[in-house]
Design a protein around this motif. Structure first.
Motif, PDB file in Angstrom:
ATOM      1  N   GLU A  17     -52.512  15.877 -44.004  1.00 52.46           N
ATOM      2  CA  GLU A  17     -52.441  17.268 -44.479  1.00 52.46           C
ATOM      3  C   GLU A  17     -50.990  17.691 -44.683  1.00 52.46           C
ATOM      4  N   ARG A  18     -50.115  17.243 -43.789  1.00 48.27           N
ATOM      5  CA  ARG A  18     -48.702  17.593 -43.915  1.00 48.27           C
ATOM      6  C   ARG A  18     -48.110  16.943 -45.169  1.00 48.27           C
ATOM      7  N   LEU A  19     -48.476  15.692 -45.384  1.00 48.87           N
ATOM      8  CA  LEU A  19     -47.995  14.981 -46.586  1.00 48.87           C
ATOM      9  C   LEU A  19     -48.445  15.708 -47.853  1.00 48.87           C
ATOM     10  N   VAL A  20     -49.742  15.997 -47.933  1.00 54.21           N
ATOM     11  CA  VAL A  20     -50.308  16.610 -49.133  1.00 54.21           C
ATOM     12  C   VAL A  20     -49.728  18.016 -49.343  1.00 54.21           C
ATOM     13  N   ASN A  21     -49.670  18.814 -48.273  1.00 56.80           N
ATOM     14  CA  ASN A  21     -49.144  20.180 -48.408  1.00 56.80           C
ATOM     15  C   ASN A  21     -47.699  20.160 -48.893  1.00 56.80           C
ATOM     16  N   THR A  22     -46.895  19.288 -48.304  1.00 54.55           N
ATOM     17  CA  THR A  22     -45.470  19.240 -48.663  1.00 54.55           C
ATOM     18  C   THR A  22     -45.302  18.743 -50.101  1.00 54.55           C
ATOM     19  N   PHE A  23     -46.086  17.718 -50.447  1.00 53.61           N
ATOM     20  CA  PHE A  23     -45.988  17.185 -51.812  1.00 53.61           C
ATOM     21  C   PHE A  23     -46.312  18.263 -52.850  1.00 53.61           C
ATOM     22  N   TYR A  24     -47.431  18.977 -52.658  1.00 58.32           N
ATOM     23  CA  TYR A  24     -47.819  19.971 -53.683  1.00 58.32           C
ATOM     24  C   TYR A  24     -46.934  21.214 -53.664  1.00 58.32           C
ATOM     25  N   GLU A  25     -46.350  21.547 -52.497  1.00 56.10           N
ATOM     26  CA  GLU A  25     -45.365  22.640 -52.493  1.00 56.10           C
ATOM     27  C   GLU A  25     -44.231  22.301 -53.459  1.00 56.10           C
ATOM     28  N   GLY A  26     -43.795  21.032 -53.413  1.00 58.33           N
ATOM     29  CA  GLY A  26     -42.731  20.594 -54.320  1.00 58.33           C
ATOM     30  C   GLY A  26     -43.236  20.488 -55.751  1.00 58.33           C
ATOM     31  N   ALA A  27     -44.407  19.877 -55.934  1.00 58.91           N
ATOM     32  CA  ALA A  27     -44.918  19.607 -57.290  1.00 58.91           C
ATOM     33  C   ALA A  27     -45.138  20.905 -58.065  1.00 58.91           C
ATOM     34  N   ARG A  28     -45.661  21.927 -57.387  1.00 61.19           N
ATOM     35  CA  ARG A  28     -45.972  23.158 -58.136  1.00 61.19           C
ATOM     36  C   ARG A  28     -44.721  23.943 -58.503  1.00 61.19           C
ATOM     37  N   LYS A  29     -43.596  23.648 -57.832  1.00 56.49           N
ATOM     38  CA  LYS A  29     -42.330  24.319 -58.178  1.00 56.49           C
ATOM     39  C   LYS A  29     -41.470  23.470 -59.105  1.00 56.49           C
ATOM     40  N   ASP A  30     -41.940  22.283 -59.416  1.00 51.98           N
ATOM     41  CA  ASP A  30     -41.092  21.334 -60.142  1.00 51.98           C
ATOM     42  C   ASP A  30     -40.940  21.700 -61.621  1.00 51.98           C
ATOM     43  N   ASP A  31     -39.733  21.487 -62.138  1.00 53.92           N
ATOM     44  CA  ASP A  31     -39.440  21.828 -63.540  1.00 53.92           C
ATOM     45  C   ASP A  31     -40.206  20.969 -64.540  1.00 53.92           C
ATOM     46  N   VAL A  32     -40.497  19.723 -64.184  1.00 53.70           N
ATOM     47  CA  VAL A  32     -41.124  18.813 -65.145  1.00 53.70           C
ATOM     48  C   VAL A  32     -42.657  18.921 -65.114  1.00 53.70           C
ATOM     49  N   ILE A  33     -43.264  18.987 -63.933  1.00 58.36           N
ATOM     50  CA  ILE A  33     -44.732  18.968 -63.876  1.00 58.36           C
ATOM     51  C   ILE A  33     -45.352  20.247 -63.296  1.00 58.36           C
ATOM     52  N   GLY A  34     -44.548  21.139 -62.742  1.00 57.25           N
ATOM     53  CA  GLY A  34     -45.092  22.339 -62.094  1.00 57.25           C
ATOM     54  C   GLY A  34     -46.011  23.151 -62.999  1.00 57.25           C
ATOM     55  N   TYR A  35     -45.588  23.343 -64.233  1.00 58.56           N
ATOM     56  CA  TYR A  35     -46.372  24.200 -65.149  1.00 58.56           C
ATOM     57  C   TYR A  35     -47.768  23.635 -65.418  1.00 58.56           C
ATOM     58  N   ILE A  36     -47.924  22.330 -65.290  1.00 56.85           N
ATOM     59  CA  ILE A  36     -49.247  21.730 -65.552  1.00 56.85           C
ATOM     60  C   ILE A  36     -50.242  22.209 -64.488  1.00 56.85           C
TER      61      ILE A  36
END
Ligand code: HEM
Length: 144
Positions: A13-32
């Motif tokens: 859960e910690r891995l997944v939560n941390t990964f998506y916190e980063g992914a959703r803010k990311d300039d390249v893939i966040g908007y998807i």
């Protein structure tokens, strides 16, 4: 704090939560995630816990990991740059939080699934480059 391996559901859960916190803010893939798929996080995150728990520990994920990506791919073509960024973020998160055999297995699994996913999307988005359609026998140079 000393890093340990991925051992429990809480670690997943910690891995997944941390990964998506980063992914959703990311300039390249966040908007998807935010603007295109408009992900419902309280629904999506538990699916991802189950998915990674099944791949790395023991679990009950019975979904189809490829399926939603075909739907997204119709809205925004998912290209190699997106998969590279996804993997870079995932690998960064794993190494930031954990260390050990299961942590490395997470990265190996992510790479191979990403490669298959990228290949499938690429075959749809760029059928002219579809490597499965290259003839086995080289017909040689055509006569004028
Ligand atoms: C360009 C890279 C990627 C993007 C932009 C992306 C985006 C998404 C989105 C928007 C969803 C749908 C969430 C929802 O239900 O609202 C999803 C689902 C999912 N993704 Fe990805 N994804 C990517 C790569 C990957 C990779 C490499 C993996 C596996 C290693 C993966 C595993 C999954 C799984 C397991 C689901 C849920 C499937 C289910 O509903 O059972 N994704 N992804």
């Amino acid at each position: 704090m000393e890093k340990h391996d991925i051992n429990t559901r809480e670690d997943i859960e910690r891995l997944v939560n941390t990964f998506y916190e980063g992914a959703r803010k990311d300039d390249v893939i966040g908007y998807i995630f935010n603007d295109i798929a408009k992900v419902d996080w309280p629904v999506h995150l538990p699916v991802m816990y189950d998915f990674w728990e099944s791949l790395l520990l023991e679990g009950t994920y019975k979904g189809n990991a490829m399926q939603p990506h075909f739907r997204i791919n119709k809205l925004v073509p998912l290209e190699t740059v997106h998969f590279q960024r996804w993997l870079q973020l995932f690998e960064g998160t794993v190494h930031e939080l954990f260390s050990g055999e299961i942590a490395e297995l997470a990265i190996t699994r992510a790479r191979s699934i990403s490669e298959i996913m990228n290949f499938k999307m690429n075959s749809i988005n760029h059928p002219e480059q579809d490597k499965t359609k290259i003839p086995l026998v080289n017909p040689g140079k055509q006569k004028e």
